[in-house]
Design an enzyme around this catalytic site. Structure first.
Site, PDB file in Angstrom:
ATOM      1  N   GLY A   1       0.446  -5.331   6.006  1.00 52.07           N
ATOM      2  CA  GLY A   1       0.832  -4.127   5.266  1.00 52.07           C
ATOM      3  C   GLY A   1       1.782  -3.260   6.058  1.00 52.07           C
ATOM      4  N   ARG A   2       1.213  -2.288   6.783  1.00 52.62           N
ATOM      5  CA  ARG A   2       2.031  -1.264   7.440  1.00 52.62           C
ATOM      6  C   ARG A   2       3.126  -1.786   8.370  1.00 52.62           C
ATOM      7  NH1 ARG A   2      -3.417   1.995   8.545  1.00 52.62           N
ATOM      8  NH2 ARG A   2      -4.108  -0.186   8.373  1.00 52.62           N
TER       9      ARG A   2
ATOM     10  N   LYS B   1       0.478  -8.099  -2.395  1.00 50.52           N
ATOM     11  CA  LYS B   1      -0.894  -7.628  -2.612  1.00 50.52           C
ATOM     12  C   LYS B   1      -0.860  -6.226  -3.221  1.00 50.52           C
ATOM     13  CE  LYS B   1      -3.941  -6.313   0.685  1.00 50.52           C
ATOM     14  NZ  LYS B   1      -4.575  -5.115   0.108  1.00 50.52           N
TER      15      LYS B   1
ATOM     16  N   ASN C   1     -23.133  -8.039 -14.393  1.00 48.20           N
ATOM     17  CA  ASN C   1     -22.580  -7.786 -15.732  1.00 48.20           C
ATOM     18  C   ASN C   1     -21.328  -6.904 -15.661  1.00 48.20           C
ATOM     19  OD1 ASN C   1     -22.946  -7.897 -18.707  1.00 48.20           O
ATOM     20  ND2 ASN C   1     -23.146  -5.667 -18.433  1.00 48.20           N
TER      21      ASN C   1
ATOM     22  N   HIS D   1     -17.389  -4.818  -6.531  1.00 50.43           N
ATOM     23  CA  HIS D   1     -18.737  -4.847  -5.954  1.00 50.43           C
ATOM     24  C   HIS D   1     -19.638  -4.003  -6.847  1.00 50.43           C
ATOM     25  CE1 HIS D   1     -21.321  -4.326  -2.014  1.00 50.43           C
ATOM     26  NE2 HIS D   1     -21.982  -4.859  -3.013  1.00 50.43           N
ATOM     27  N   ASP D   2     -20.403  -4.665  -7.720  1.00 51.52           N
ATOM     28  CA  ASP D   2     -21.281  -3.932  -8.644  1.00 51.52           C
ATOM     29  C   ASP D   2     -22.297  -4.942  -9.166  1.00 51.52           C
ATOM     30  OD1 ASP D   2     -22.290  -2.099 -10.646  1.00 51.52           O
ATOM     31  OD2 ASP D   2     -20.362  -1.063 -10.568  1.00 51.52           O
ATOM     32  N   ILE D   3     -23.073  -4.585 -10.163  1.00 48.41           N
ATOM     33  CA  ILE D   3     -24.016  -5.554 -10.716  1.00 48.41           C
ATOM     34  C   ILE D   3     -23.225  -6.657 -11.438  1.00 48.41           C
ATOM     35  CG2 ILE D   3     -25.919  -3.900 -10.878  1.00 48.41           C
ATOM     36  CD1 ILE D   3     -25.319  -3.701 -13.905  1.00 48.41           C
TER      37      ILE D   3
ATOM     38  N   GLN E   1      -7.236  -0.436  11.777  1.00 48.53           N
ATOM     39  CA  GLN E   1      -7.796  -1.782  11.900  1.00 48.53           C
ATOM     40  C   GLN E   1      -8.437  -1.965  13.278  1.00 48.53           C
ATOM     41  OE1 GLN E   1      -8.160  -3.701   9.472  1.00 48.53           O
ATOM     42  NE2 GLN E   1      -6.368  -3.863   8.146  1.00 48.53           N
TER      43      GLN E   1
ATOM     44  N   THR F   1     -12.030  -5.916   8.060  1.00 46.05           N
ATOM     45  CA  THR F   1     -11.385  -6.052   9.379  1.00 46.05           C
ATOM     46  C   THR F   1     -11.290  -4.714  10.122  1.00 46.05           C
ATOM     47  OG1 THR F   1      -9.284  -5.994   8.201  1.00 46.05           O
ATOM     48  CG2 THR F   1     -10.084  -8.143   8.898  1.00 46.05           C
TER      49      THR F   1
ATOM     50  N   ARG G   1      -1.257  -7.891  13.346  1.00 45.43           N
ATOM     51  CA  ARG G   1      -0.258  -7.015  13.967  1.00 45.43           C
ATOM     52  C   ARG G   1       0.643  -7.827  14.892  1.00 45.43           C
ATOM     53  NH1 ARG G   1      -1.684  -4.352  10.534  1.00 45.43           N
ATOM     54  NH2 ARG G   1      -2.450  -2.213  10.488  1.00 45.43           N
TER      55      ARG G   1
ATOM     56  N   ASP H   1      -6.188  -6.967  -5.014  1.00 43.97           N
ATOM     57  CA  ASP H   1      -7.234  -6.712  -4.007  1.00 43.97           C
ATOM     58  C   ASP H   1      -8.028  -5.466  -4.396  1.00 43.97           C
ATOM     59  OD1 ASP H   1      -8.674  -6.512  -1.602  1.00 43.97           O
ATOM     60  OD2 ASP H   1      -6.981  -5.652  -0.496  1.00 43.97           O
ATOM     61  N   LEU H   2      -8.917  -5.621  -5.388  1.00 36.37           N
ATOM     62  CA  LEU H   2      -9.706  -4.472  -5.842  1.00 36.37           C
ATOM     63  C   LEU H   2     -11.133  -4.536  -5.308  1.00 36.37           C
ATOM     64  CD1 LEU H   2      -8.385  -4.148  -9.518  1.00 36.37           C
ATOM     65  CD2 LEU H   2      -7.595  -2.979  -7.445  1.00 36.37           C
ATOM     66  N   LYS H   3     -11.468  -5.600  -4.609  1.00 34.67           N
ATOM     67  CA  LYS H   3     -12.770  -5.708  -3.915  1.00 34.67           C
ATOM     68  C   LYS H   3     -13.925  -5.276  -4.814  1.00 34.67           C
ATOM     69  CE  LYS H   3     -10.889  -4.867   0.730  1.00 34.67           C
ATOM     70  NZ  LYS H   3      -9.509  -4.434   0.466  1.00 34.67           N
TER      71      LYS H   3
ATOM     72  N   ASP I   1       0.849  -1.195   0.000  1.00 32.57           N
ATOM     73  CA  ASP I   1       0.000   0.000   0.000  1.00 32.57           C
ATOM     74  C   ASP I   1       0.882   1.242   0.000  1.00 32.57           C
ATOM     75  OD1 ASP I   1      -2.376  -1.474  -0.019  1.00 32.57           O
ATOM     76  OD2 ASP I   1      -2.335  -1.715   2.152  1.00 32.57           O
TER      77      ASP I   1
HETATM   78  O1  C5P Z   1      -1.518  -2.075   6.796  1.00 33.14           O
HETATM   79  P1  C5P Z   1      -2.418  -3.252   7.132  1.00 33.14           P
HETATM   80  O2  C5P Z   1      -1.643  -4.456   7.621  1.00 33.14           O
HETATM   81  O3  C5P Z   1      -3.564  -2.864   8.016  1.00 33.14           O
HETATM   82  O4  C5P Z   1      -3.026  -3.657   5.699  1.00 33.14           O
HETATM   83  C1  C5P Z   1      -4.061  -4.589   5.541  1.00 33.14           C
HETATM   84  C2  C5P Z   1      -4.392  -4.697   4.051  1.00 33.14           C
HETATM   85  O5  C5P Z   1      -5.436  -5.646   3.887  1.00 33.14           O
HETATM   86  C3  C5P Z   1      -4.875  -3.407   3.421  1.00 33.14           C
HETATM   87  O6  C5P Z   1      -4.311  -3.381   2.110  1.00 33.14           O
HETATM   88  C4  C5P Z   1      -6.373  -3.544   3.328  1.00 33.14           C
HETATM   89  O7  C5P Z   1      -6.905  -2.922   2.185  1.00 33.14           O
HETATM   90  C5  C5P Z   1      -6.553  -5.046   3.207  1.00 33.14           C
HETATM   91  N1  C5P Z   1      -7.827  -5.586   3.690  1.00 33.14           N
HETATM   92  C6  C5P Z   1      -8.276  -5.425   5.003  1.00 33.14           C
HETATM   93  N2  C5P Z   1      -9.485  -5.949   5.414  1.00 33.14           N
HETATM   94  C7  C5P Z   1     -10.237  -6.634   4.525  1.00 33.14           C
HETATM   95  C8  C5P Z   1      -9.785  -6.822   3.214  1.00 33.14           C
HETATM   96  C9  C5P Z   1      -8.568  -6.290   2.838  1.00 33.14           C
HETATM   97  O8  C5P Z   1      -7.565  -4.819   5.807  1.00 33.14           O
HETATM   98  N3  C5P Z   1     -11.355  -7.199   4.929  1.00 33.14           N
END
Ligand code: C5P
Length: 240
Positions: A214-215, A32, A68, A64-66, A194, A124, A185, A60-62, A10
């Site tokens: 991520g972070r 990711k 089609n 969410h739409d109709i 989170q 989350t 974490r 990870d583009l999640k 990210d």
């Molecule tokens: O930095 P951190 O460890 O919080 O990153 C978590 C990653 O997981 C982020 O890229 C976030 O978009 C993704 N994510 C999430 N919860 C979800 C789905 C994806 O935190 N349910």
């Protein structure tokens, strides 16, 4: 353990993402690419990260739409050859089935392996209060489970959920279902935004197939060291 660790890149530029992927190459299972990087750098960043990191990309583009529209989006993404692609389970059964079908058809047309398709259940970053404010009733765990059943019915390969739901998901969905858990974490790390947070050890013990971090890695002085510490924590959970 390495195969099960997913590092979320990210960051706002392809340059920074490729630098991180190159430094962590061979040390993690997947990288990711999420909304921030995809929108900043464009679709070409997916094959670039695959090359720089020497491993697959979880895109990870999640979606969410109709149905089609999601099917069309999936067809546009398959040529980028992501290892995993995701949609929101809340988009419903028909939407998830359309995504599954589009991924299979487009991959067959191109002669490539289809991406594994997974469904986001409950983010989350939502705790019980945030969950209710967003209009949901019942408990988070029941909702996650209901959405996981729906994803499986649509032929998807697994879900994104928190490690707090991973145990019940593993029992209910069987050993092959992908359970990808963000909200990880290591001890003492900052939660950021989170809310449903678990340590790497807890996620492994609960039965998560993949941990998304991520972070704690991207923000570390030494990302290689941060990854190694997380892998050590994951390994200890299995040994204990
Ligand atoms: O930095 P951190 O460890 O919080 O990153 C978590 C990653 O997981 C982020 O890229 C976030 O978009 C993704 N994510 C999430 N919860 C979800 C789905 C994806 O935190 N349910």
């Amino acid at each position: 353990m390495r195969e099960r660790l997913v590092v979320a890149l990210d960051v706002p530029s392809a340059g920074r993402a490729k630098d991180l992927a190159g430094r962590l190459a061979g040390r993690v299972g997947l990288f990711k690419v999420g909304l921030e990087l995809f929108y900043a750098a464009g679709p070409a960043v997916v094959p670039e990260i695959t090359a720089a990191g020497g491993t697959g990309v979880f895109l990870d583009l999640k979606l969410h739409d109709i149905p089609n529209t999601v099917a069309g989006a999936v067809r546009s993404l398959v040529p980028l050859a992501p290892a995993i692609l995701n949609v929101h389970a809340a988009g419903g059964l028909a939407m998830m089935r359309a995504a599954r079908e589009a991924a299979g058809d487009e991959a067959a047309r191109l002669g490539v392996a289809p991406p594994r398709l997974i469904a986001v259940t409950v983010l989350t970053a939502l705790d019980d209060e945030g969950f209710r404010q967003a209009g949901f009733t019942g408990t988070i765990v029941d909702t996650v489970l209901q959405l996981a059943y729906l994803a499986a019915k649509a032929g998807l390969d697994g879900v994104v959920a928190s490690a707090g739901e991973a145990g019940v998901l593993r029992r209910e969905m069987g050993p092959d279902f992908l359970i990808i858990t963000p909200g990880i974490r290591p001890e003492g790390a900052s939660p950021g935004d989170q809310r449903r947070l678990f340590t790497p050890a807890a996620a492994v013990k609960a039965g998560a197939s993949h941990l998304v971090v991520g972070r704690p890695v991207t923000g570390a002085q030494d990302p290689v060291r941060a990854v190694q510490d997380i892998l050590d924590e994951m390994a200890k959970a299995v040994g204990s």
